[in-house]
Motif scaffolding. Sequence first.
Motif, PDB file in Angstrom:
ATOM      1  N   LEU A  84       0.820  -1.215   0.000  1.00  0.00           N
ATOM      2  CA  LEU A  84       0.000   0.000   0.000  1.00  0.00           C
ATOM      3  C   LEU A  84       0.857   1.270   0.000  1.00  0.00           C
ATOM      4  O   LEU A  84       0.454   2.294   0.529  1.00  0.00           O
ATOM      5  CB  LEU A  84      -0.922   0.003   1.233  1.00  0.00           C
ATOM      6  N   GLY A  85       2.037   1.186  -0.592  1.00  0.00           N
ATOM      7  CA  GLY A  85       2.862   2.392  -0.689  1.00  0.00           C
ATOM      8  C   GLY A  85       3.658   2.616   0.579  1.00  0.00           C
ATOM      9  O   GLY A  85       3.982   1.668   1.296  1.00  0.00           O
ATOM     10  N   ASP A  86       3.938   3.910   0.885  1.00  0.00           N
ATOM     11  CA  ASP A  86       4.742   4.189   2.072  1.00  0.00           C
ATOM     12  C   ASP A  86       4.135   5.318   2.889  1.00  0.00           C
ATOM     13  O   ASP A  86       3.139   5.922   2.513  1.00  0.00           O
ATOM     14  CB  ASP A  86       6.197   4.465   1.697  1.00  0.00           C
ATOM     15  N   ILE A  87       4.784   5.605   4.000  1.00  0.00           N
ATOM     16  CA  ILE A  87       4.226   6.554   4.975  1.00  0.00           C
ATOM     17  C   ILE A  87       4.017   7.943   4.368  1.00  0.00           C
ATOM     18  O   ILE A  87       2.993   8.586   4.614  1.00  0.00           O
ATOM     19  CB  ILE A  87       5.121   6.591   6.244  1.00  0.00           C
ATOM     20  N   GLY A  88       4.969   8.365   3.524  1.00  0.00           N
ATOM     21  CA  GLY A  88       4.885   9.703   2.953  1.00  0.00           C
ATOM     22  C   GLY A  88       3.677   9.861   2.032  1.00  0.00           C
ATOM     23  O   GLY A  88       3.100  10.938   1.894  1.00  0.00           O
ATOM     24  N   GLN A  89       3.297   8.753   1.448  1.00  0.00           N
ATOM     25  CA  GLN A  89       2.170   8.764   0.520  1.00  0.00           C
ATOM     26  C   GLN A  89       0.836   8.924   1.273  1.00  0.00           C
ATOM     27  O   GLN A  89      -0.093   9.531   0.768  1.00  0.00           O
ATOM     28  CB  GLN A  89       2.167   7.411  -0.167  1.00  0.00           C
ATOM     29  N   HIS A  90       0.778   8.397   2.471  1.00  0.00           N
ATOM     30  CA  HIS A  90      -0.477   8.463   3.231  1.00  0.00           C
ATOM     31  C   HIS A  90      -0.518   9.633   4.203  1.00  0.00           C
ATOM     32  O   HIS A  90      -1.567  10.191   4.466  1.00  0.00           O
ATOM     33  CB  HIS A  90      -0.696   7.150   3.993  1.00  0.00           C
ATOM     34  N   PHE A  91       0.652   9.979   4.757  1.00  0.00           N
ATOM     35  CA  PHE A  91       0.715  11.051   5.755  1.00  0.00           C
ATOM     36  C   PHE A  91       1.837  11.981   5.328  1.00  0.00           C
ATOM     37  O   PHE A  91       2.934  11.939   5.884  1.00  0.00           O
ATOM     38  CB  PHE A  91       0.976  10.487   7.151  1.00  0.00           C
TER      39      PHE A  91
END
Length: 381
Positions: A277-284
């Motif tokens: 599901l991508g990485d932390i920067g992509q979600h937050f």
Amino acid sequence: MSCWAIIAAAGSGSRMGGDRVKTLQELGGRPVICYSVERLKRACDGVIIAVREQDIRAFQHALAGYDLPEDAFVVGGSDRRSSVHRALSRLPEDCDLVLVHDAARPLVSRTLIDRVIDHARRLGSAVPAEPITDTVKRVDQQGRSIETLQRTVLRTVQTPQGFHRTLLESAYEEVEGPASDDASLVEQLDLPVHLVDGEPENIKLTLPGDLERAEEILAAHRMPRVGLGYDAHRLEKGRPLILGGVEIPFDRGLMGHSDADVAVHALIDALLGAACLGDIGQHFSDTDMAYAGASSLDLLYRTVDLLSQHGFVPSNADISIAAQQPRLAPHIPAMRLRLAEAMKVSEGRVSIKATTTEGMGFEGRGEGISARAVALIHIRR
Ligand code: CTP
Ligand code: MG
């Protein structure tokens, strides 16, 4: 306005056979009906389940843990069409979107349900369909092949099939004759029925042997998935040091947009990685002011929620923190407790280790702290 699901489970399962109706037989350790109820209940505002009168108690018992109101059950009719029709009459007034699903398709995914809801809401109808790869024949009464059909214009369809409520109700009221699915009635109103991609694994349990196939598909889903995460932040004066969700007394703290908790960041990336599901920067995003000074532990809770929306649950994690100073050992039990709570697992499933780097590298020189994490997740049963 709300979206409700009708689950057709009032068949007798005559082709499958067995000591119980097929939707009450066991799959992966629980009755078949549980799968569709669990998934549709989560995705919709409510469910109505059509069952045979003689099976009501058995279905109530099988679904005892699902917190269903008593009026979630309706007695079905002699064929699928009349079962669904009866359930339609029980929809609440504010329901404007209806999904009709066969309980005999327990392996429907949340992704497919969401796709159907999304398209049906926009287009009025959405029916999951798959292309045909086999050559298809028409046969005569003796079962001899008499014609080869053009398979490029053929599709097999699945459930759930979604419709604007008014459209589905008109179809059931105005169109006569038998129907093995709901789309066939809407088609006869001469209105377009929109197709969305189905899923090859969304099989309908029909014949003996189908349960075994479903068990194999489930087993493949249950294979654990692993993810890896890494993060590093600079140590600066005038910042609190937060690691593993715990504030640790020290003369410096980690610099970052959020609280810069490297251990939690590495763990979030490992969890997101395991779920692809991508990485932390992509979600937050660290340019989003909403996350300025955010508690990373809070982001971990959100990550676990996000995984859950995709049908995943964390299984365990192992985190290794590299810091020359301060000594972290006394704080590790508190960190494990915090992270285990957020991951909704027991403490015994979260391991945290700390190491110095013997003075080498940026961690060794006390310029920063880094953390590595691996996490294992699996599909929610
Ligand atoms: N169904 C229903 N009411 C009926 C007949 C069928 O709600 N009177 C439901 C079944 O429970 C099933 C779905 O419609 O979830 C698709 O039907 P099918 O696969 O044909 O199931 P059965 O009718 O139970 O099986 P069979 O035809 O082999 O008896
Ligand atoms: Mg049938």
